[in-house]
Scaffold this motif. Structure first.
Motif, PDB file in Angstrom:
ATOM      1  N   LYS A  53     -44.466 -65.219  60.710  1.00  0.00           N
ATOM      2  CA  LYS A  53     -43.841 -65.023  59.404  1.00  0.00           C
ATOM      3  C   LYS A  53     -42.550 -65.833  59.318  1.00  0.00           C
ATOM      4  CE  LYS A  53     -41.391 -61.149  57.548  1.00  0.00           C
ATOM      5  NZ  LYS A  53     -40.164 -61.704  57.754  1.00  0.00           N
ATOM      6  N   ASN A  54     -41.722 -65.747  60.351  1.00  0.00           N
ATOM      7  CA  ASN A  54     -40.460 -66.497  60.368  1.00  0.00           C
ATOM      8  C   ASN A  54     -40.696 -67.997  60.341  1.00  0.00           C
ATOM      9  OD1 ASN A  54     -38.865 -64.180  60.442  1.00  0.00           O
ATOM     10  ND2 ASN A  54     -38.824 -64.129  62.676  1.00  0.00           N
ATOM     11  N   VAL A  55     -41.685 -68.467  61.077  1.00  0.00           N
ATOM     12  CA  VAL A  55     -42.007 -69.892  61.110  1.00  0.00           C
ATOM     13  C   VAL A  55     -42.457 -70.362  59.726  1.00  0.00           C
ATOM     14  CG1 VAL A  55     -43.667 -71.580  62.023  1.00  0.00           C
ATOM     15  CG2 VAL A  55     -42.455 -70.034  63.574  1.00  0.00           C
ATOM     16  N   SER A  56     -43.254 -69.570  59.037  1.00  0.00           N
ATOM     17  CA  SER A  56     -43.689 -69.929  57.678  1.00  0.00           C
ATOM     18  C   SER A  56     -42.497 -70.034  56.730  1.00  0.00           C
ATOM     19  CB  SER A  56     -44.700 -68.911  57.146  1.00  0.00           C
ATOM     20  OG  SER A  56     -45.883 -68.983  57.898  1.00  0.00           O
ATOM     21  N   GLU A  57     -41.554 -69.119  56.852  1.00  0.00           N
ATOM     22  CA  GLU A  57     -40.352 -69.161  56.013  1.00  0.00           C
ATOM     23  C   GLU A  57     -39.511 -70.398  56.322  1.00  0.00           C
ATOM     24  OE1 GLU A  57     -38.409 -65.389  56.670  1.00  0.00           O
ATOM     25  OE2 GLU A  57     -40.006 -64.279  55.646  1.00  0.00           O
ATOM     26  N   ILE A  58     -39.410 -70.747  57.592  1.00  0.00           N
ATOM     27  CA  ILE A  58     -38.665 -71.945  57.991  1.00  0.00           C
ATOM     28  C   ILE A  58     -39.357 -73.189  57.453  1.00  0.00           C
ATOM     29  CG2 ILE A  58     -38.014 -73.362  59.987  1.00  0.00           C
ATOM     30  CD1 ILE A  58     -37.604 -70.637  61.511  1.00  0.00           C
ATOM     31  N   ALA A  96     -50.948 -69.596  68.873  1.00  0.00           N
ATOM     32  CA  ALA A  96     -50.868 -69.186  67.464  1.00  0.00           C
ATOM     33  C   ALA A  96     -50.042 -70.180  66.651  1.00  0.00           C
ATOM     34  CB  ALA A  96     -50.276 -67.782  67.361  1.00  0.00           C
ATOM     35  N   LEU A  97     -48.987 -70.711  67.241  1.00  0.00           N
ATOM     36  CA  LEU A  97     -48.109 -71.632  66.507  1.00  0.00           C
ATOM     37  C   LEU A  97     -48.751 -72.992  66.262  1.00  0.00           C
ATOM     38  CD1 LEU A  97     -44.715 -70.781  68.213  1.00  0.00           C
ATOM     39  CD2 LEU A  97     -45.417 -70.230  65.861  1.00  0.00           C
ATOM     40  N   GLU A  98     -49.668 -73.383  67.089  1.00  0.00           N
ATOM     41  CA  GLU A  98     -50.333 -74.685  66.934  1.00  0.00           C
ATOM     42  C   GLU A  98     -50.985 -74.831  65.558  1.00  0.00           C
ATOM     43  OE1 GLU A  98     -51.856 -78.503  68.263  1.00  0.00           O
ATOM     44  OE2 GLU A  98     -50.240 -77.228  68.958  1.00  0.00           O
ATOM     45  N   ASN A  99     -51.402 -73.722  64.966  1.00  0.00           N
ATOM     46  CA  ASN A  99     -52.134 -73.776  63.697  1.00  0.00           C
ATOM     47  C   ASN A  99     -51.272 -73.539  62.459  1.00  0.00           C
ATOM     48  OD1 ASN A  99     -54.656 -74.197  65.021  1.00  0.00           O
ATOM     49  ND2 ASN A  99     -54.589 -72.061  65.618  1.00  0.00           N
ATOM     50  N   VAL A 100     -49.961 -73.408  62.633  1.00  0.00           N
ATOM     51  CA  VAL A 100     -49.070 -73.175  61.495  1.00  0.00           C
ATOM     52  C   VAL A 100     -48.928 -74.467  60.693  1.00  0.00           C
ATOM     53  CG1 VAL A 100     -46.700 -72.638  60.831  1.00  0.00           C
ATOM     54  CG2 VAL A 100     -47.801 -71.335  62.644  1.00  0.00           C
ATOM     55  N   ARG A 101     -49.035 -74.345  59.389  1.00  0.00           N
ATOM     56  CA  ARG A 101     -48.873 -75.510  58.514  1.00  0.00           C
ATOM     57  C   ARG A 101     -47.408 -75.695  58.144  1.00  0.00           C
ATOM     58  NH1 ARG A 101     -53.978 -76.537  55.099  1.00  0.00           N
ATOM     59  NH2 ARG A 101     -55.498 -75.285  56.237  1.00  0.00           N
ATOM     60  N   GLY A 102     -47.031 -76.949  57.950  1.00  0.00           N
ATOM     61  CA  GLY A 102     -45.688 -77.247  57.475  1.00  0.00           C
ATOM     62  C   GLY A 102     -44.704 -77.607  58.575  1.00  0.00           C
ATOM     63  N   ILE A 103     -44.979 -77.256  59.795  1.00  0.00           N
ATOM     64  CA  ILE A 103     -44.114 -77.626  60.923  1.00  0.00           C
ATOM     65  C   ILE A 103     -44.819 -78.744  61.690  1.00  0.00           C
ATOM     66  CG2 ILE A 103     -43.013 -76.868  63.073  1.00  0.00           C
ATOM     67  CD1 ILE A 103     -41.744 -75.617  60.582  1.00  0.00           C
ATOM     68  N   GLU A 104     -44.094 -79.838  61.889  1.00  0.00           N
ATOM     69  CA  GLU A 104     -44.692 -80.984  62.574  1.00  0.00           C
ATOM     70  C   GLU A 104     -44.542 -80.915  64.091  1.00  0.00           C
ATOM     71  OE1 GLU A 104     -43.075 -84.541  60.847  1.00  0.00           O
ATOM     72  OE2 GLU A 104     -43.655 -83.908  58.823  1.00  0.00           O
ATOM     73  N   ARG A 105     -43.425 -80.311  64.550  1.00  0.00           N
ATOM     74  CA  ARG A 105     -43.147 -80.299  65.985  1.00  0.00           C
ATOM     75  C   ARG A 105     -42.598 -78.945  66.421  1.00  0.00           C
ATOM     76  NH1 ARG A 105     -41.083 -84.456  63.711  1.00  0.00           N
ATOM     77  NH2 ARG A 105     -38.958 -83.620  63.703  1.00  0.00           N
ATOM     78  N   PHE A 106     -43.038 -78.522  67.584  1.00  0.00           N
ATOM     79  CA  PHE A 106     -42.463 -77.369  68.274  1.00  0.00           C
ATOM     80  C   PHE A 106     -41.960 -77.870  69.624  1.00  0.00           C
ATOM     81  CE2 PHE A 106     -45.376 -75.139  65.425  1.00  0.00           C
ATOM     82  CZ  PHE A 106     -44.569 -74.114  64.961  1.00  0.00           C
ATOM     83  N   ARG A 107     -40.874 -77.286  70.070  1.00  0.00           N
ATOM     84  CA  ARG A 107     -40.295 -77.631  71.367  1.00  0.00           C
ATOM     85  C   ARG A 107     -40.008 -76.339  72.123  1.00  0.00           C
ATOM     86  NH1 ARG A 107     -37.735 -82.435  72.644  1.00  0.00           N
ATOM     87  NH2 ARG A 107     -37.821 -82.981  70.439  1.00  0.00           N
ATOM     88  N   ILE A 108     -40.323 -76.329  73.399  1.00  0.00           N
ATOM     89  CA  ILE A 108     -40.027 -75.189  74.264  1.00  0.00           C
ATOM     90  C   ILE A 108     -38.639 -75.461  74.846  1.00  0.00           C
ATOM     91  CG2 ILE A 108     -40.706 -73.949  76.347  1.00  0.00           C
ATOM     92  CD1 ILE A 108     -43.612 -74.986  75.766  1.00  0.00           C
ATOM     93  N   SER A 109     -37.679 -74.560  74.571  1.00  0.00           N
ATOM     94  CA  SER A 109     -36.291 -74.843  74.972  1.00  0.00           C
ATOM     95  C   SER A 109     -36.108 -74.872  76.478  1.00  0.00           C
ATOM     96  CB  SER A 109     -35.333 -73.843  74.341  1.00  0.00           C
ATOM     97  OG  SER A 109     -35.591 -72.541  74.806  1.00  0.00           O
ATOM     98  N   SER A 110     -36.460 -73.848  77.175  1.00  0.00           N
ATOM     99  CA  SER A 110     -36.268 -73.752  78.616  1.00  0.00           C
ATOM    100  C   SER A 110     -37.228 -72.697  79.143  1.00  0.00           C
ATOM    101  CB  SER A 110     -34.823 -73.349  78.934  1.00  0.00           C
ATOM    102  OG  SER A 110     -34.617 -73.287  80.316  1.00  0.00           O
ATOM    103  N   ILE A 111     -37.850 -72.994  80.269  1.00  0.00           N
ATOM    104  CA  ILE A 111     -38.808 -72.045  80.826  1.00  0.00           C
ATOM    105  C   ILE A 111     -38.700 -72.040  82.346  1.00  0.00           C
ATOM    106  CG2 ILE A 111     -40.702 -73.732  80.790  1.00  0.00           C
ATOM    107  CD1 ILE A 111     -42.554 -71.303  80.000  1.00  0.00           C
TER     108      ILE A 111
END
Length: 186
Positions: free
Chosen positions: A41-46, A88-103
């Motif tokens: 939900k938050n990702v869609s709003e962003i 789940a995030l791979e299929n979100v529309r509208g966001i071109e890139r995701f980055r994992i901050s630190s793991i």
């Protein structure tokens, strides 16, 4: 619409680790996570605001899932994991890139590395805290990995994603560190 190219989204907070140099568990409390449903939900709003990249953040991001469940239909099926979130995030529309901050290296699974290598949205960037290359110092720090596990993760990334960017954190001068321990890290 205010255009931002990148935003940070905290999906996890707190930590259950007891590393000797860290006050996070005391300051931020036990590990806890948002739900996958709420993150989506938050990702869609962003995305609706025009942001093109989201950096997923957390104190111990790979520990995502504490207190969350994967929602399938109306019944929770199992405890969620960080891997479930990125799927789940791979299929979100509208966001071109995701980055994992630190793991943490002990939470960076082969499944995550393989997924990022094939992903159309997750950038090949890994920030993996090393802290020390000396097994003696890692043990004194109460880290949950050793030099061999860390090296194995780096090698897996390099073999799977040769052009991946890899960042690290290193602590020098830890109490008890000798010149030999420093050279192990170096």
């Amino acid at each position: 619409v205010l255009f931002r190219s990148r935003t940070f989204l905290k999906v996890q907070d707190g930590c259950n680790y007891k590393c000797t140099f860290c006050t996070i568990p005391k300051a931020r409390g036990a590990s806890r996570s948002d739900t996958i449903e709420n993150v989506l939900k938050n990702v869609s709003e962003i995305a609706a605001k025009g942001t093109k990249e989201i950096v997923l953040t957390g104190v111990n991001l790979g520990d995502f899932g504490n207190g969350t469940e994967v929602i399938e239909g109306t019944k929770p099926k199992k405890e969620a994991m960080f891997f479930d979130l990125i799927l789940a995030l791979e299929n979100v529309r509208g966001i071109e890139r995701f980055r994992i901050s630190s793991i943490e290296p002990n939470l960076l699974t082969d499944d995550i590395i393989n997924f990022v290598s094939q992903s159309s949205k997750f950038v090949p960037h890994f920030h993996i805290p090393l802290q020390s290359g000396s097994d003696k110092i890692l043990k004194l720090m109460r880290r949950r990995y050793d030099r061999e596990l860390y090296s194995t993760k780096i090698e897996k990334i390099r073999n799977t994603i040769p052009d991946a960017c890899i960042g690290v954190d290193v602590i020098v001068g830890f109490p008890g560190e000798t010149l030999e321990d420093f050279h192990d890290t170096y």
